[in-house]
Every structure is written in C-alpha cells, then in structure tokens.
Design an enzyme around this catalytic site. Structure first.
Site, PDB file in Angstrom:
ATOM      1  N   LEU A   8       0.747  -1.240  -0.026  1.00 30.78           N
ATOM      2  CA  LEU A   8       0.061  -0.234  -0.119  1.00 30.78           C
ATOM      3  C   LEU A   8       0.779   1.223  -0.061  1.00 30.78           C
ATOM      4  O   LEU A   8       1.757   1.528   0.807  1.00 30.78           O
ATOM      5  CB  LEU A   8      -0.995   0.168   1.220  1.00 30.78           C
ATOM      6  N   ARG A  15       1.217  13.654   7.710  1.00 32.02           N
ATOM      7  CA  ARG A  15       1.926  13.905   8.713  1.00 32.02           C
ATOM      8  C   ARG A  15       3.353  14.295   8.560  1.00 32.02           C
ATOM      9  O   ARG A  15       4.183  14.751   9.628  1.00 32.02           O
ATOM     10  CB  ARG A  15       1.917  12.721   9.907  1.00 32.02           C
ATOM     11  N   LYS A  22       5.062  10.550   1.002  1.00 34.02           N
ATOM     12  CA  LYS A  22       5.601   9.693   2.132  1.00 34.02           C
ATOM     13  C   LYS A  22       6.609   8.511   1.981  1.00 34.02           C
ATOM     14  O   LYS A  22       7.581   8.577   2.296  1.00 34.02           O
ATOM     15  CB  LYS A  22       4.618   9.351   3.000  1.00 34.02           C
ATOM     16  N   GLN A  72      -4.967   3.861  -7.214  1.00 34.52           N
ATOM     17  CA  GLN A  72      -6.178   4.254  -6.490  1.00 34.52           C
ATOM     18  C   GLN A  72      -6.391   5.614  -6.533  1.00 34.52           C
ATOM     19  O   GLN A  72      -5.513   6.572  -6.111  1.00 34.52           O
ATOM     20  CB  GLN A  72      -5.668   4.121  -4.989  1.00 34.52           C
ATOM     21  N   ASP A 102       4.972   2.005   4.286  1.00 34.90           N
ATOM     22  CA  ASP A 102       5.710   2.881   5.179  1.00 34.90           C
ATOM     23  C   ASP A 102       6.228   2.328   6.495  1.00 34.90           C
ATOM     24  O   ASP A 102       6.598   2.904   7.371  1.00 34.90           O
ATOM     25  CB  ASP A 102       4.917   4.089   5.784  1.00 34.90           C
ATOM     26  N   ARG A 332      35.849  15.588  -7.014  1.00 33.39           N
ATOM     27  CA  ARG A 332      34.434  15.987  -7.569  1.00 33.39           C
ATOM     28  C   ARG A 332      34.156  15.137  -8.742  1.00 33.39           C
ATOM     29  O   ARG A 332      34.792  14.376  -9.174  1.00 33.39           O
ATOM     30  CB  ARG A 332      34.475  17.344  -7.948  1.00 33.39           C
ATOM     31  N   TYR A 386      39.120  27.440 -17.511  1.00 34.70           N
ATOM     32  CA  TYR A 386      37.747  28.181 -17.691  1.00 34.70           C
ATOM     33  C   TYR A 386      37.979  29.371 -18.245  1.00 34.70           C
ATOM     34  O   TYR A 386      38.990  30.219 -17.504  1.00 34.70           O
ATOM     35  CB  TYR A 386      37.011  27.929 -16.678  1.00 34.70           C
TER      36      TYR A 386
HETATM   37  C1  UD1 Z   1      -2.296   1.449   9.350  1.00 38.62           C
HETATM   38  C2  UD1 Z   1      -3.650   0.761  10.036  1.00 38.62           C
HETATM   39  C3  UD1 Z   1      -3.232   0.514  11.579  1.00 38.62           C
HETATM   40  C4  UD1 Z   1      -1.855  -0.113  11.780  1.00 38.62           C
HETATM   41  C5  UD1 Z   1      -0.715   0.810  11.055  1.00 38.62           C
HETATM   42  C6  UD1 Z   1       0.673   0.201  11.143  1.00 38.62           C
HETATM   43  C7  UD1 Z   1      -5.449   0.880   8.867  1.00 38.62           C
HETATM   44  C8  UD1 Z   1      -6.901   1.344   8.720  1.00 38.62           C
HETATM   45  N1  UD1 Z   1      -4.729   0.883   9.846  1.00 38.62           N
HETATM   46  O1  UD1 Z   1      -2.703   2.859  10.088  1.00 38.62           O
HETATM   47  O2  UD1 Z   1      -3.922  -0.640  12.152  1.00 38.62           O
HETATM   48  O3  UD1 Z   1      -1.605  -0.218  13.082  1.00 38.62           O
HETATM   49  O4  UD1 Z   1      -1.045   1.113   9.631  1.00 38.62           O
HETATM   50  O5  UD1 Z   1       1.799   1.079  10.602  1.00 38.62           O
HETATM   51  O6  UD1 Z   1      -5.131   0.050   7.976  1.00 38.62           O
HETATM   52  N2  UD1 Z   1      -2.748   3.863   2.018  1.00 38.62           N
HETATM   53  C9  UD1 Z   1      -3.154   3.779   0.568  1.00 38.62           C
HETATM   54  N3  UD1 Z   1      -4.446   4.385   0.447  1.00 38.62           N
HETATM   55  C10 UD1 Z   1      -5.285   4.826   1.341  1.00 38.62           C
HETATM   56  C11 UD1 Z   1      -4.718   4.949   2.625  1.00 38.62           C
HETATM   57  C12 UD1 Z   1      -3.498   4.421   3.009  1.00 38.62           C
HETATM   58  O7  UD1 Z   1      -2.380   3.469  -0.302  1.00 38.62           O
HETATM   59  O8  UD1 Z   1      -6.389   5.079   0.975  1.00 38.62           O
HETATM   60  C13 UD1 Z   1      -1.622   3.635   2.404  1.00 38.62           C
HETATM   61  C14 UD1 Z   1      -0.662   4.511   2.659  1.00 38.62           C
HETATM   62  O9  UD1 Z   1       0.268   5.273   1.655  1.00 38.62           O
HETATM   63  C15 UD1 Z   1       0.511   3.774   3.789  1.00 38.62           C
HETATM   64  C16 UD1 Z   1      -0.444   2.805   4.172  1.00 38.62           C
HETATM   65  O10 UD1 Z   1      -1.484   2.524   3.469  1.00 38.62           O
HETATM   66  O11 UD1 Z   1       1.538   3.508   3.165  1.00 38.62           O
HETATM   67  C17 UD1 Z   1      -0.938   2.787   5.536  1.00 38.62           C
HETATM   68  O12 UD1 Z   1      -1.715   4.119   5.817  1.00 38.62           O
HETATM   69  P1  UD1 Z   1      -1.742   5.086   6.938  1.00 38.62           P
HETATM   70  O13 UD1 Z   1      -2.230   6.207   6.852  1.00 38.62           O
HETATM   71  O14 UD1 Z   1      -0.398   5.272   7.326  1.00 38.62           O
HETATM   72  O15 UD1 Z   1      -2.366   4.166   8.096  1.00 38.62           O
HETATM   73  P2  UD1 Z   1      -1.815   4.291   9.603  1.00 38.62           P
HETATM   74  O16 UD1 Z   1      -2.727   5.296  10.280  1.00 38.62           O
HETATM   75  O17 UD1 Z   1      -0.582   4.282   9.960  1.00 38.62           O
HETATM   76 CA    CA Z   2       1.330   4.239   8.740  1.00 37.63          CA
END
Ligand code: UD1
Ligand code: CA
Length: 461
Positions: A8, A15, A22, A72, A102, A332, A386
């Site tokens: 994901l 943040r 990110k 997405q 992340d 360099r 130069y």
């Molecule tokens: C998420 C989890 C949380 C977990 C934590 C661990 C959910 C609802 N929550 O929270 O339970 O403890 O990770 O690190 O799953 N992303 C997408 N599309 C979206 C939203 C997010 O691709 O629509 C991706 C973000 O880029 C990121 C990852 O999903 O890489 C997690 O999203 P983030 O918003 O960081 O979730 P957390 O609040 O950390």
């Molecule tokens: Ca996260």
C-alpha cells in the site's frame, strides 16, 4: 501454494509535512517503499502489486520492474486501496501478503514466518502483531478471554479501554486471496475517519465463520510505521545498526558504528576499517584493506583495495588500488585516480584522470585534465580550465615535473619528461625533455631598505 504481495503506497503522508510523497522518503539512502518491496520479493511471490495514488508516477519510477501497479484514484482508506488490486489478483488461488509502504524495517525472514504460521493454522486471515512500548497511532488488537482475535480498533475509533491495549497491528497481513477480496466488498466507512479500513476484514471474515488469527513478533522494532519525521529518524537509526552489523559480520571494522552512516546498497570489502563520523552514500563500492578516517564523505564512487581516505570528500569518482587522499581534499565528479597515485591535502580534482604513481601533494586544483604516470605536481599548481564561457582540457605526459606555483592555462599540452620551472604560467605547449620557465625576472636593488618609508624613524646598521 502461490504467494502474492500487495504493497500500500497511495497515501499522501500528511503527517510528514513534506513536498515529497511519504513512501519516497529515504531510509539509509533507499526509499521506504523499496525497502518494503525488496523484503517482500524475498518470499518469492508470483506477483507483487503496489497500490499507487498521490505521486504515482514517481513511485512507479522508483520501483520500475520490481512491481506491478494498481491505481487508487482517491485515498479512501487501506481497505479501498487493497480493493484496487482486485482486477490483477481477485481470482487467484493462493495466500496474499499485504504490507503498508511506510514500514521499511520488515525483513523477509519475518514475512516467511508469517506465511508459515498462516498456513499451519489454516487461517483465512492472519495479522502480524507486536507489543508496542507506545502504541499510540497504531490499530489495537482486540482479543476475547480465550485470546482469540476479535477485531482491530484504530486509534481514532478506540474506546479508552481498548486504547490501553499494547498489542498493535503492524500493518502486515496474510490472507487467503479469494476470501480477502470477497470480504473487502463488505467493508464500509462507518468510522471516525470515514475511511474503508482493511483492518475491518478480520472481523468480517470472523463473523462469516472463517479462521482468523494473529502472529505476534517477538520484537517490536521491525514493525515501526513511519508517519512523521521522528519515526523516520528512528527507522534510520535501526536500519543503520542493521547495515553496519552486517558489514561487521562480513569482516569490516568500525571504530564507532553508531556514527558511521552507510547507505543500504554500499559494498565494502573485508579488513577495511571505518572510523566514526564517516558517511558513505548511494551506489558506492569500497574494496578490502582500506582505511577511512573521520570526516570522510564518499558518494556514488568506486574505491579499490588498500586505499587510505583521510577526512576527504569523494563524489562520483574512482580511486584504484593503493592510492590515498587527504586530509581535506575533494574529488568532484569524474575524478579518476589510477593505481599508486597520491592526492595529498587541500587538493581539488574534477573531471580529470591522475595517472599511475603520479603525486598531487598540496593545495592544487586539477580540472578537465589527463595526467600520465609518475608525474610530480608541485604545491599550489592551478589547472586554469575556464575562460568564463567554456572549459578547456590539459594534457600532461608521463614523468613530467610541474614546479610549485605554476599555472597551466588550457588548452595546453605538456609532453612526457617536460619540466616546468616553479611559478611558470604555461601558455604554450611544452615538448618532450624541454624545460619551460616563464616568470617575472627578479631584480635585486642593493640597500633599498634605507629608502623605504618604514626605515625612516630608526637608525639601522
Ligand atoms: C495503518 C493501520 C493500523 C496499523 C498501522 C501500522 C488501517 C486502517 N490502519 O494505520 O491499524 O497499526 O497502519 O503501521 O489499515 N494507503 C493507501 N491508500 C489509502 C490509505 C492509505 O495506499 O487510501 C497506504 C499509505 O500510503 C500507507 C499505508 O497505506 O503506506 C498505511 O496508511 P496510513 O495512513 O499510514 O495508516 P496508519 O494510520 O498508519
Ligand atoms: Ca502508517
């Protein structure tokens, strides 16, 4: 059983307060999403699909052919994100690892263990959990009295009692692939963030009578999720320790591993010694038996065996075996230092080849030049390359001697065995075995001291 991976990486990362998306922030020189994808590829999946959204093109460029991609459109939550992989994966039989982009510290070994546990238990879904010293911000694992996993509750939705739980969702799951995509259809956004949570899939599957479980990691540190710059620095520290320990296991000595900053892809040969406060970045390769002192910074360079680098900066350059540089010198881009050559202190070299056993000892600038072997470049020599508009090239032949304080005004050719007297401004080519001398003639005026203003008020012998 076939394995699949979904990463994901579509969220913006509000943040981080950054212009940069990110998952493209780097940990030890490598983007977070690459760390995740590389570790996941270690399980030998049939396919990896990365979900991209904000900054999609940049993420695709970084991952290139390491992953397929699903787009997405709107960041409606982690559940919606996984759903976008449905076209690619939805009808496959197998087990799917879902990882957030992340969490850069996960290792292949941990993913392998999760797959194993998931298969042994015959689960439809297994969440990877850990005991967090400070669980704030993570989803909490809610279990019943027997320890069965009931559901995951997000920070913003949790009741005070639930938020006391320290066991957290690391963001990594293993699912039966078809059951995952079936369950995702039933996820809604009825929660504090109005998002479609992937975490809700657990409860949905459980209510449908499927086996749902958790595999708890012994150590939290791998599961750190990077949502802000503080966590980014923590992840970097952990990754740095891991990288340096691997080098030590491979035979590299660190005087102070806590302050040696080595990027993830750097290669270092055995019996090389690295002092504290050394930075080695990017695509750098260092040979065996080298000694690198404090204050050195080496970026995208190739260093041979038995090279000594003393408090110097080296960028996009090459040093062959048995060379040395420093203190306080600067290579360099496109400096090439051939075998046995010596670059001393306060020397700057740019886009120049320094031939075998040639010595450039002190306070010199060499730019846009080709130097042969066994040359001595005197202190304070300037390669004047130069004219304010264009750069010009200088050639210096084997065994030439360039006297201290000389200026070579390019374009110029100094042949083999040419001798340039000290303080010569070289504006014409110099032939083999010739000496060039071009400096103001010295005139001595006897007893001049007594005519100087500064002599007036005193009687000198
Ligand atoms: C998420 C989890 C949380 C977990 C934590 C661990 C959910 C609802 N929550 O929270 O339970 O403890 O990770 O690190 O799953 N992303 C997408 N599309 C979206 C939203 C997010 O691709 O629509 C991706 C973000 O880029 C990121 C990852 O999903 O890489 C997690 O999203 P983030 O918003 O960081 O979730 P957390 O609040 O950390
Ligand atoms: Ca996260």
């Amino acid at each position: 059983m076939e394995k699949y991976v979904v990463v994901l990486a579509a969220g913006k990362g509000t943040r981080m307060k950054s212009k940069l998306y990110k998952v493209l922030h780097k940990v030890c020189g490598k983007t977070m999403v690459e760390h995740v994808v590389d570790a996941a590829r270690g399980v030998n999946p049939a396919e990896v699909v990365t979900i991209v959204g904000t900054g999609a093109e940049d993420v695709k460029k970084v991952l290139a052919d390491k992953s397929k991609f699903a787009f997405q459109e709107k960041q409606l939550g982690t559940g919606d994100a996984v759903m976008t992989a449905r076209e690619e994966l939805g009808d496959k039989d197998g087990a799917t690892l879902v990882v957030t982009g992340d969490t850069p510290l996960f290792t292949t070994a941990t993913f392998d263990e999760l797959f194993k546990y998931h298969a042994e238990k015959g689960n439809a879904a297994t969440v990877l959990t850990a005991e967090a010293p400070n669980p704030f911000g993570y989803g909490r694992i809610i279990r019943d009295d027997q320890g069965n996993v009931l559901r995951i509750v997000e920070q913003k939705d949790g009741k005070p009692e639930e938020l006391k739980v320290k066991e957290i969702n690391t963001g990594v799951f293993c699912f039966d692939n078809k059951k995952l995509f079936e369950a995702l259809k039933h996820v809604n956004n009825d929660n504090a963030q109005s998002e479609y949570y992937l975490t809700d899939v657990l409860e949905i599957l459980r209510n449908a009578g499927e086996r749902v479980g958790a595999y708890k990691m012994p150590d939290f540190s791998e599961s750190l999720g990077v949502n802000d710059r503080i966590a980014l620095a923590q992840a970097t520290k952990t990754m740095q320790r891991r990288i340096n320990e691997q080098h030590m296991r491979d035979g590299v000595s660190f005087v102070d591993p806590d302050t040696a900053y080595i990027d993830a892809d750097v290669k270092i040969g055995n019996d090389t010694v690295i002092e504290g406060n050394v930075v080695i970045k990017g695509n750098t390769e260092i040979g065996s038996d080298c000694y690198i002192t404090n204050g050195s910074r080496i970026v995208d360079s190739k260093i041979g065996n038995n090279v000594t680098i003393t408090s110097s900066t080296i960028e996009e350059s090459e040093m062959d075996d048995n060379t040395d540089i420093g203190p306080n010198s600067h290579l360099r881009p496109k400096a090439i230092i051939r075998k046995g050559a010596h670059i001393g202190n306060f020397v700057e070299v740019k886009k120049a080849e320094i031939g075998e056993n040639t010595k450039v000892g002190h306070l010199t600038y060499v730019g846009d030049a080709t130097l042969g072997k066994d040359i001595n470049i005197g202190c304070g020599t300037i390669f004047s390359n130069y004219d304010g508009v264009k750069k010009f090239h200088t050639n210096v032949g084997d065994h030439a001697f360039i006297g201290a304080g000389s200026t070579l005004i390019a374009p110029i050719n100094v042949a083999d065995h040419a001798f340039i007297a000290a303080d010569t401004t070289v504006t014409k080519d110099v032939n083999k075995y010739d000496m060039a001398i071009g400096r103001g003639r010295q005139v001595n005026k006897p007893d001049y001291w007594h005519k100087l203003p500064l002599s007036q008020d005193k009687d000198w012998d």
